[in-house]
Design an enzyme around this catalytic site. Sequence first.
Site, short mmCIF file in Angstrom:
data_model
loop_
_atom_site.label_atom_id
_atom_site.label_comp_id
_atom_site.label_asym_id
_atom_site.label_seq_id
_atom_site.Cartn_x
_atom_site.Cartn_y
_atom_site.Cartn_z
N LYS A 78 0.86 -1.19 0.00
CA LYS A 78 0.00 0.00 0.00
C LYS A 78 0.89 1.23 0.00
O LYS A 78 1.94 1.26 0.65
CB LYS A 78 -0.89 0.02 1.25
N GLY A 178 -21.66 5.29 2.67
CA GLY A 178 -20.73 5.76 1.64
C GLY A 178 -21.13 5.24 0.27
O GLY A 178 -21.05 4.05 0.00
N VAL A 182 -17.61 2.47 -5.20
CA VAL A 182 -18.12 1.11 -4.98
C VAL A 182 -19.57 1.16 -4.49
O VAL A 182 -20.43 0.43 -4.99
CB VAL A 182 -17.25 0.35 -3.94
P1 NAD Z 1 -14.79 6.54 -2.70
O1 NAD Z 1 -13.87 7.55 -2.11
O2 NAD Z 1 -15.15 6.62 -4.14
O3 NAD Z 1 -16.17 6.47 -1.89
C1 NAD Z 1 -16.24 6.58 -0.50
C2 NAD Z 1 -17.48 7.39 -0.18
O4 NAD Z 1 -17.64 7.42 1.22
C3 NAD Z 1 -17.39 8.83 -0.66
O5 NAD Z 1 -18.55 9.15 -1.38
C4 NAD Z 1 -17.26 9.63 0.64
O6 NAD Z 1 -17.85 10.91 0.54
C5 NAD Z 1 -18.00 8.73 1.59
N1 NAD Z 1 -17.65 8.92 3.01
C6 NAD Z 1 -16.44 9.15 3.55
N2 NAD Z 1 -16.53 9.23 4.90
C7 NAD Z 1 -17.81 8.98 5.19
C8 NAD Z 1 -18.54 8.90 6.41
N3 NAD Z 1 -17.96 9.07 7.59
N4 NAD Z 1 -19.87 8.64 6.35
C9 NAD Z 1 -20.49 8.46 5.16
N5 NAD Z 1 -19.85 8.53 3.96
C10 NAD Z 1 -18.53 8.79 3.99
O7 NAD Z 1 -14.11 5.13 -2.36
P2 NAD Z 1 -14.45 3.73 -3.01
O8 NAD Z 1 -13.48 3.45 -4.09
O9 NAD Z 1 -15.90 3.63 -3.26
O10 NAD Z 1 -14.05 2.76 -1.81
C11 NAD Z 1 -14.87 2.68 -0.64
C12 NAD Z 1 -14.14 1.86 0.41
O11 NAD Z 1 -13.90 0.56 -0.10
C13 NAD Z 1 -12.77 2.40 0.81
O12 NAD Z 1 -12.55 2.09 2.17
C14 NAD Z 1 -11.80 1.61 -0.05
O13 NAD Z 1 -10.53 1.50 0.54
C15 NAD Z 1 -12.51 0.27 -0.08
N6 NAD Z 1 -12.21 -0.54 -1.25
C16 NAD Z 1 -12.38 -0.01 -2.49
C17 NAD Z 1 -12.11 -0.80 -3.60
C18 NAD Z 1 -12.32 -0.27 -5.00
O14 NAD Z 1 -12.26 -1.07 -5.94
N7 NAD Z 1 -12.57 1.01 -5.17
C19 NAD Z 1 -11.65 -2.11 -3.44
C20 NAD Z 1 -11.52 -2.64 -2.14
C21 NAD Z 1 -11.79 -1.82 -1.05
#
Ligand code: NAD
Length: 350
Positions: A78, A178, A182
């Site tokens: 990471k 959130g 995803v």
């Molecule tokens: P993203 O940043 O696109 O979406 C996260 C969303 O959560 C945003 O819309 C943000 O405004 C919201 N958010 C942040 N803090 C919040 C809170 N306290 N309450 C409510 N909403 C909140 O990220 P993503 O790519 O959708 O990933 C989401 C999570 O999944 C992350 O933890 C990421 O590490 C994990 N993840 C993502 C992937 C991927 O393929 N993108 C893969 C594995 C794990």
Amino acid sequence: MLSKNDKANRSELHIFQDKSLDFCAVISLKQYGRGPAIGGCRMLSYPTLDAAITDANRLAHAMSYKAAISQLPHDGGKAVIMRSTQHIDHAAILKRFSECVDSLNGRYITTIDSGTSQADMSIIKKYTPYVTGYLEEDLSDNNPSVSTALGIFKGIQAAVKLLDGRDNLAGLHVAIQGVGSVGYFLAKHLYLAGAKLTVCDIDPTRAQRCSEEFNATIVEPSAIYAVFCDVFAPCALGQIINPLTLSQFKTKIIAGAANDQLSSPEIAKQLSQRNILYVPDYLINAGGLIHLSLQQENKNHDIITEHVECIADRILNLAFTARQQQKTLYEMTEIEVERFLGVEADDGHR
Ligand code: NAD
């Protein structure tokens, strides 16, 4: 078999600083000899360098578990770029970061994470080959978040089948924390499957989009834990299952995308005591990693989808063995992944 004492030998930490750019990046690698470490690059604000290192280490560990349980030929890594408070030249930061990645000679392959985009990976690609998840003109369906969401959806279907024996999600109530990359695609799958949705997001426009497109009810971010629902899907940030939130949950299942969801392993036991089925984060959210890993091997979209959908079978098989051994799904998954990695229980990571 590596023991806890060997932990330091399989961890590598690289810190890169460049005062002229107000640049500071951390790359953490966990090496078990499975292959090059793969994992996203976060670009977020951190209060201290220590906080950035802690985040990188925890997430690298989670990536190594995710790759192993998904049987991918990768170790976990990471990167974290500490977002500068100054006005910064984004392209110059990405170029500098590319040089850091390149200096590791392929032992780390970077990709998107919170705060970085596929367009950023395309910039990084100009300076180092050790990157994946960039935009490709001929690949319109090249979005790992779509695969992550599909894996979560299939995982939720498996968890519901485990608990209620149901084969469909019609009428099921899912609360999503959130609805970014995803969370949005997950909401779409669930809506099309007939589920009822409650969502929250600190960005009101994202929650509003789900209300308009998927008839989702919106609640304040602080209210999401206490929503009466069948499934709670954390899709925002890590460590949201902790002593402060635990007593609020009114769900039967927790299954979502966020990495590093538990503040400690003890919390998993407490979820089980509350009859909440917890699907381990690294087991259910591996869709994006599977996508990126297979893409590196030039596998096509259909093969990638097939592998992502296997997440459901993996959950069902582990749950079956867990029942036989009178363990929780969380315990069984940890035992299995540690067997793959050839390590004894590593309790320092969570
Ligand atoms: P993203 O940043 O696109 O979406 C996260 C969303 O959560 C945003 O819309 C943000 O405004 C919201 N958010 C942040 N803090 C919040 C809170 N306290 N309450 C409510 N909403 C909140 O990220 P993503 O790519 O959708 O990933 C989401 C999570 O999944 C992350 O933890 C990421 O590490 C994990 N993840 C993502 C992937 C991927 O393929 N993108 C893969 C594995 C794990």
